[in-house]
Structures are given as structure tokens and as C-alpha cells.
Design an enzyme around this catalytic site. Sequence first.
Site, short mmCIF file in Angstrom:
data_model
loop_
_atom_site.label_atom_id
_atom_site.label_comp_id
_atom_site.label_asym_id
_atom_site.label_seq_id
_atom_site.Cartn_x
_atom_site.Cartn_y
_atom_site.Cartn_z
N HIS A 374 28.54 61.97 2.96
CA HIS A 374 28.30 62.54 1.63
C HIS A 374 27.83 63.98 1.65
O HIS A 374 27.47 64.52 0.59
CB HIS A 374 27.24 61.72 0.88
CG HIS A 374 27.67 60.34 0.54
ND1 HIS A 374 28.28 60.02 -0.65
CD2 HIS A 374 27.60 59.20 1.23
CE1 HIS A 374 28.54 58.74 -0.68
NE2 HIS A 374 28.14 58.20 0.47
N LYS A 567 20.45 67.57 -12.57
CA LYS A 567 20.76 67.04 -11.24
C LYS A 567 19.54 67.32 -10.39
O LYS A 567 18.61 68.01 -10.83
CB LYS A 567 22.01 67.69 -10.65
CG LYS A 567 22.04 69.22 -10.72
CD LYS A 567 23.35 69.79 -10.18
CE LYS A 567 24.47 69.81 -11.20
NZ LYS A 567 25.75 69.35 -10.73
N ARG A 568 19.51 66.79 -9.15
CA ARG A 568 18.39 67.11 -8.28
C ARG A 568 18.26 68.63 -8.13
O ARG A 568 19.26 69.35 -8.16
CB ARG A 568 18.58 66.45 -6.91
CG ARG A 568 18.33 64.96 -6.93
CD ARG A 568 16.90 64.63 -7.30
NE ARG A 568 15.99 64.98 -6.24
CZ ARG A 568 15.33 64.10 -5.49
NH1 ARG A 568 15.44 62.80 -5.71
NH2 ARG A 568 14.52 64.51 -4.53
N LYS A 573 22.36 73.82 -5.06
CA LYS A 573 22.93 73.54 -6.38
C LYS A 573 22.70 74.71 -7.35
O LYS A 573 23.24 74.75 -8.43
CB LYS A 573 22.32 72.26 -6.96
CG LYS A 573 22.69 70.99 -6.18
CD LYS A 573 22.05 69.76 -6.80
CE LYS A 573 22.20 68.49 -5.96
NZ LYS A 573 23.53 67.86 -6.06
N THR A 678 29.31 64.08 -9.17
CA THR A 678 29.89 63.02 -10.01
C THR A 678 29.50 63.24 -11.46
O THR A 678 30.20 62.78 -12.37
CB THR A 678 29.41 61.63 -9.55
OG1 THR A 678 28.01 61.70 -9.26
CG2 THR A 678 30.16 61.17 -8.32
N LYS A 682 31.30 62.90 -15.43
CA LYS A 682 30.70 62.25 -16.61
C LYS A 682 30.69 63.19 -17.81
O LYS A 682 30.98 62.79 -18.95
CB LYS A 682 29.27 61.80 -16.30
CG LYS A 682 29.20 60.74 -15.21
CD LYS A 682 27.79 60.52 -14.66
CE LYS A 682 27.86 59.76 -13.34
NZ LYS A 682 26.61 59.76 -12.58
C1 4GP Z 1 25.61 63.37 -2.71
C2 4GP Z 1 26.38 64.68 -2.72
O1 4GP Z 1 25.47 65.76 -2.71
C3 4GP Z 1 27.22 64.73 -3.97
O2 4GP Z 1 28.02 65.89 -3.97
C4 4GP Z 1 28.13 63.51 -4.06
O3 4GP Z 1 28.80 63.48 -5.28
C5 4GP Z 1 27.28 62.24 -3.94
O4 4GP Z 1 26.52 62.28 -2.74
C6 4GP Z 1 28.12 60.99 -3.91
O5 4GP Z 1 29.10 61.07 -2.93
N1 4GP Z 1 24.78 63.28 -1.53
C7 4GP Z 1 23.53 62.78 -1.61
C8 4GP Z 1 22.76 62.78 -0.33
O6 4GP Z 1 23.07 62.32 -2.64
O7 4GP Z 1 21.58 62.39 -0.37
O8 4GP Z 1 23.34 63.17 0.70
#
Ligand code: 4GP
Length: 835
Positions: A374, A567-568, A573, A678, A682
Site C-alpha cells: 500500500h 484525510k490523515r 499529502k 480512495t 468517494k
Molecule cells: C494507504 C495509501 O496511503 C493510500 O494511498 C491507499 O489508497 C490506501 O492505503 C489503500 O490502499 N496506505 C496506508 C498505510 O493507509 O498505512 O500504508
Amino acid sequence: VEASIPEPQRDAWLKHSAHGFTNKDGFENEVVRHVETTLARSMFNCDESAAYAACSLAFRDRLILEWNRTQQRHTFADGKRLYYLSLEFLMGRALDNAMLNIGQKDLAKSGLAELGFRIEDVIEQEHDAALGNGGLGRLAACFLDSLASLNYPAWGYGLRYRYGIFKQEIIDGYQVEVPDYWLDFNPWEFPRHDVTVDIQFYGNVRKSTNEAGKTVSNWEGGEVVKAVAYDVPIPGYATPSTNNLRLWSSKAASGEFDFQKFNSGDYESSVADQQRAETISAVLYPNDNLDRGKELRLKQQYFWVAASLYDIVRRFKKSKRPWKEFPDQVAIQLNDTHPTLAVVELQRILIDLEGLEWDEAWNIVVNTFGYTNHTVLPEALEKWSVPLIQHLLPRHLQIIYDINLFFLQSVERKFPDSRDLLGRVSIIEESQPKMVRMAFLAIVGSHKVNGVAELHSDLIKTTIFKDFVEIFGPDKFTNVTNGITPRRWLHQANPRLSELISSKTGSKNFLTDLNELNKIELHVNDKAFRKEWADIKHANKVRLAKHIKASAGIDVDPTALFDVQVKRIHEYKRQQLNIFGVIHRYLRLKAMSPQERAKQQKRVAIFGGKAAPGYWMAKQIIHLINNVGSVVNKDKDIGDLLKVVFLEDYNVSKAEIIIPASDLSEHISTAGTEASGTSNMKFVLNGGLIIGTCDGANIEITREIGENNIFLFGTLSEEVEDLRHAHTYGRHTIDPELQKVFAEIEKGTFGNMQDFAALISAVRDHGDFYLVSDDFKSYLDTQDLVDEAYRNQEEWITKCITSVSRMGFFSSDRCINEYADGIWNIEPLIPKGAA
Ligand code: 4GP
């Protein structure tokens, strides 16, 4: 099987078998029964929270009956099942989702009304199940919804944290973390005190020779902790299929250990053992895209993985098949590297406990697992120190060394002349101390590795995992672009839009076949449709404006352009780019004459998101946003032209209010850093446009909806490395408009400039790793284009409708079908009554 009722008594069972409610009367019966018995209350003592509890229990009862039938069906069919191992499941609220998926929300609404409650108020009582940090955890939750809705035989396995992600409070502009104790009352779980597994830690390994003269390894001593299963039913949409999410909770094993201490009078330390055991599943680590390498985290990982594998193996063994058929019956997906110890644990079970030969066992292991990556951010790639693993899991470390040895030998045979290669791909990093590279272990132990959007999947093949593509060939690496469930993210979050769409597509089928959305493009010029579309957006904005007033005390004008970034909080970001842009806008407005100002587009800049508690820079970003807000929001010259809002404690249920209300949302990561994203999907699905970089799934969204319908800007991923190189070696000039923003911050306009010095110097003095200055101009120019586009409301609505109509690709159903065909090799098991 041993506990099954003998044939002659089964008629009595069938006669008395539970059914759950089928109509409004039955529903009300169940609610009242639960209030009066389960909750021991009455009509003289029933508030909204009791109504929520009883209503949830009524739905839970229905779900568990379908759950039972679904599991029986799966057992009877004895086909291949998928197990999705994820340390995070960011589920949000369950009641609304259950009512909608079962198709009984209307019935519940009128039933509750007859009993004196408004359904909206009842839904609001629920505490979010927040067992996740961000994208990775929410993706797992969307996947569970799709797996059940598509009737795949699948289970999720995770941890039942007593504390989910912390609750965020904003005090004097700073983030403060408060524990989220969410289990006071949770009607959605079934404790299975009969489903427990003893999990061993520490101890040592003794070699011995068995009767057949073979050397065997015995893992002995150490400490044992008990894993107890809690099951959460996952309802499919418009199908009776109800899958299982099994979460493990830790408890002290009431074995000899405790009793010995207890009997010898050491009562205190036996209670301390108890508490120590319980800390394993106590808390979710609050890091997103960041690895902290804490010992307790490794304990969590092994605890969860070992319990889950024990369960999976037990289920497999019931069918009495030979071991070589294991991968025909079982697919296990590793959601990131967090469950990678499962690879080692399965190998251990097969060779140490089941007596298989290494190669035969390893073949089974590799064919069972798939691994999803991810992120390419180096700070997120997990590594565990060899001494730590040695201490906690001595036998596993030996197996990891053997896996690595055999792997490196095979690499050496294939590439005899590349010494460097062996060092680069070794699962063991030769550092001080040595580290186990979990991603490499996951790759070696899986038959497929996937990224989560096209660009990301290309990047892993050309950067972090390049050598492995050489070694295993390109076919082992694949892409499955992420998706989202339209049930929660359209139907539940935006019921009026869902209704409007079904009136134009002719049915609710788009909720199970999202490509049906393209039918609405035919109506893009239909006046009444467009009017209703605009009315819905406005109503959603009014609802959010009320929420903003109630939670942040700020008045915002619902006719302003709502510009959202939720988002976080992360430097990659780039919320800092956004807030610098907001300051720029503020200064520009201030410099205008009142006449000129009056012509400008009104905007509300809305932010939300949590920072990891130890991530200081991210916390400074939150602080700056809040301080800018407190200056801008009370500036009489500015009025409604610009408001800045930071929404506290962003979570799934707040997302359901925020997303449908956005006009524009920001997905502005430095190119190449956001694996997919994601929420971008949405927002577009809810009729908002996006401003974004050419990163993650933004690229595929552009391809689907057309480049006229998205506001792209900024550096491309292939240019990033060169720019960073240039910055490091001194060719770095800061954008002049950004310099003005910095100067204003340094003047103290937004509070003590010292507080924000690090944010500025990251850009000005420390190489601007995230390219904030490089992208600033194109960001501002693109924001100006947004203002201009928004002024032409007719054109804007056309863009929104067209975009929604082309979003079919981003359903998590498409995504799950791709995993099922390309990685898991599983088939749906469609029950009678599925739509
Ligand atoms: C997240 C990615 O940062 C995000 O781009 C992606 O859409 C999501 O996973 C699902 O695949 N990664 C994390 C992490 O949340 O903690 O690595």
C-alpha cells in the site's frame, strides 16, 4: 461435528428454529422484547440509546441467522475460501449499513416512529467502530462489504482492540489525543468463548530425533496467552449472504503457569500476568504510513496471525483432504506486511507439527498467500530487528533464516555473477542490529504481489521491488486498482442522490453494477434532473454547514464553494500546500478594493484529519490551519469570502456527512507518493470535482471521467527525482508568491512565528522534499481556474453529472472480482434469494 444433535431430536429443533422479524410488527416486537429483557428497561425508561441498542439487537439477530445459514452453505459446498488478514478494519457504524443492506430501513423507520423515535436520532447513537487509521483500514472494510455482496466465501481476520484510533480534540488550535474506549456496549459482536487458541511466546528451541529417525524442532517453554474469538457479522447487500469478520482478543491463559504462582501465594503477580496478556489486544497503533517498530506491535502481529492460522488450519483439517490440496481450499491475502509472519507460521505448522518436508511445505505456503503493498514510502516499510524476533519467536527466526538461505541460493544459481544482488534482496538486512525486511519476506512467501493503482504498481516494479521482478519475472507482480463500496459511499451517505440516480437508471441495479451509472449521462441536459441534482448538493451543504456551526462554532455560507481536504495529516499529502494557498488567497483578498473583492468567489476551506501522536510536523500543520482560521474567520474585510474550518475528529461517520457536501476536494500529494487514495473516488461519486496531482488513482479517475472534468496540476512523478536532486545541490529558488506567504507567517500574523518555523524551513532550508514550492504556482493557477469554472454553475453541474456517470470502474466489487479471478481463484456461492 461432535456437538451436533442426534437425528431423532432434530425435528424438535427445526420446529423451534428462530426466524427473526419479517414485517414491521415483528420488528417492533423484537425491539420491545430487547428493551424489556436484554436491556432490562421499559417504556418508562427508554431513551434514544436504549432504542439504538434494541434496534441493533433486533437486526443483529436477523444477521446471525443468515450468518449461520451462510456458514453452513460454505461448509456443505466445501469449496475454496478467502481469508483476508488485516490489522485494521475501519468499519464505521453498523446499524444504518445493516438496515440498508438487508433492505429493511423503511420498515425500521416506520416501526421506530410508532415506538416514538426518529430513525436519524437512533442511528446517531452509535459509536464508530474505528479499528483503523486511514485508507488501508477503510479499504479492508469496503472489501468485506463487496465480498459479502458478491457472495464470496470469505472471512476477515483482525484484532479486537479495546481502544481504536484515538479521538481527536482541538484545544487552543492543537491536537490533543483522547482514548477511544468503544466497547462499553457493542451489539455487533458475538463473543465465542468456546473458540480460543493458546498462543506461545518466548521460550527456546530444542532439537530431537523422532521415531522415524528424523530431526525435529520443538519450541518449548516461554509464556502462553489465550486468543478468544469475537465474530462480527458482515451483511451483503441484497443477498442473504452474511460473512464473518473474526476479531481476536487476548486473555491470560488459565494454564499451569498462573495456578502455580497462585498456589505459591503470589497472587499479585498472577493478576499482573493477566493484565499483561490483555495488553496485547488493548490498543491500535495510531500510525498511518509509518512504522514505529514497537515490541508490543510485533506481539500483536504474531498473536493475531497464529490464532487466525490455527483457525484456518482447523477448518481445513475437517475435510480430511491431503495437505497438498491446502492451496485449492484456502487463499490468504496479506493486507500490507503486517501479517507477514503468517508465511513463517504456516511453514512452521507444516514442517514442525504436521511433519511435511520443507519443499512440499514451502510450495503450499507460496501458493496460499498473496501480498498487497500500500505504499512506497520508506518510513512505512516494516523491518523487525533480528534480536527481537529471536527473543519473542525463536523458532520463527530459524525458519526465516532458512527461507532466506534457500531463496538466496536460488538467486545465486540464476544470477551467479551478481554478488551485489544477493545483498540487495536478502530478507536479512546486514545492519546493526540485523533487521528482517518484512516486504521481502512477503514477496518471497507469496505467489502474487499487487499494488493498488496503476502508477503505484508500476512504481513498485521499477523502484523498491525492481530486483524481485528480475528474479521472479514480471507475472508475479500485478495491479488491482482500489475501489469503494457504493452501498456505504453513495446509498447510505447520500440517500437523495441515490434515489435520484435510481429514478433515471430505472432501478437500484447500479448499486450492484456500478457501470449502470453511465445511463444518467443521457439525462445530463434534462432540466428537472439538473435542478434536483443541484438541490441535493445544496441540501447536503446546508447539513454540513449546521455540523460546522455545532462542532466548530463557525458560520459558513452554504452557497460558497466548499473546498475540502479530509484525510490523515501527512507532509506527503501536503495539507501545508493547501493552507499556504489559503493564506495566499487571504492576502490577495486583503489587498483588493472592496469593489474588486465583491466580485470574488466565496470559499470555505474545510480541513479534517488526525496526525500520528508522535508526528510533530503534522501537528504543526494542524496548528497552522487553526490559527489561520481564527484570524481569517473574524476579519470583517473578508466576511463570507473566505472561511477556514478544521473539523475535529474526522472519522467514517463524519466522512458520510462531509463527502456528499463537497464542491471541490483536494488530493494533492507529491507525485509518486500516494499509492492510490480512495476518498478521491468517494468525492467524485458524490458529485464533487477534484483538484489533484498526477498521482495514485487520480490518474485513472482522469482517464475514466475525462480531463475536462478534473483540475490537475503539478510535477509529474518522473520529474520528482531530478527536482529533489537539484534542490539538494543548491539550485532551489522559492516561488515568490510563497515567499510572501512565509513573510506573513514570520510577521506573526497567525500567532507566534516560532511555532511554524519548521514548516517554513522544511521548504526553504531543507531541500523541500515534498516539492511544495515547485508546485505552488501551478496549484494557485489551477485554483483560479476552479473559481472561474464554479462561476458557470450550468457548466459545473454538467461536469459533475458526467463525472458521476463514468465512475463505475471504481466500485470495490470490480476490485474484488479482479482479486478473485487473478489472485485468489475463488468462486461466488450464490444462495437462493440473492438479487
Ligand atoms: C494507504 C495509501 O496511503 C493510500 O494511498 C491507499 O489508497 C490506501 O492505503 C489503500 O490502499 N496506505 C496506508 C498505510 O493507509 O498505512 O500504508
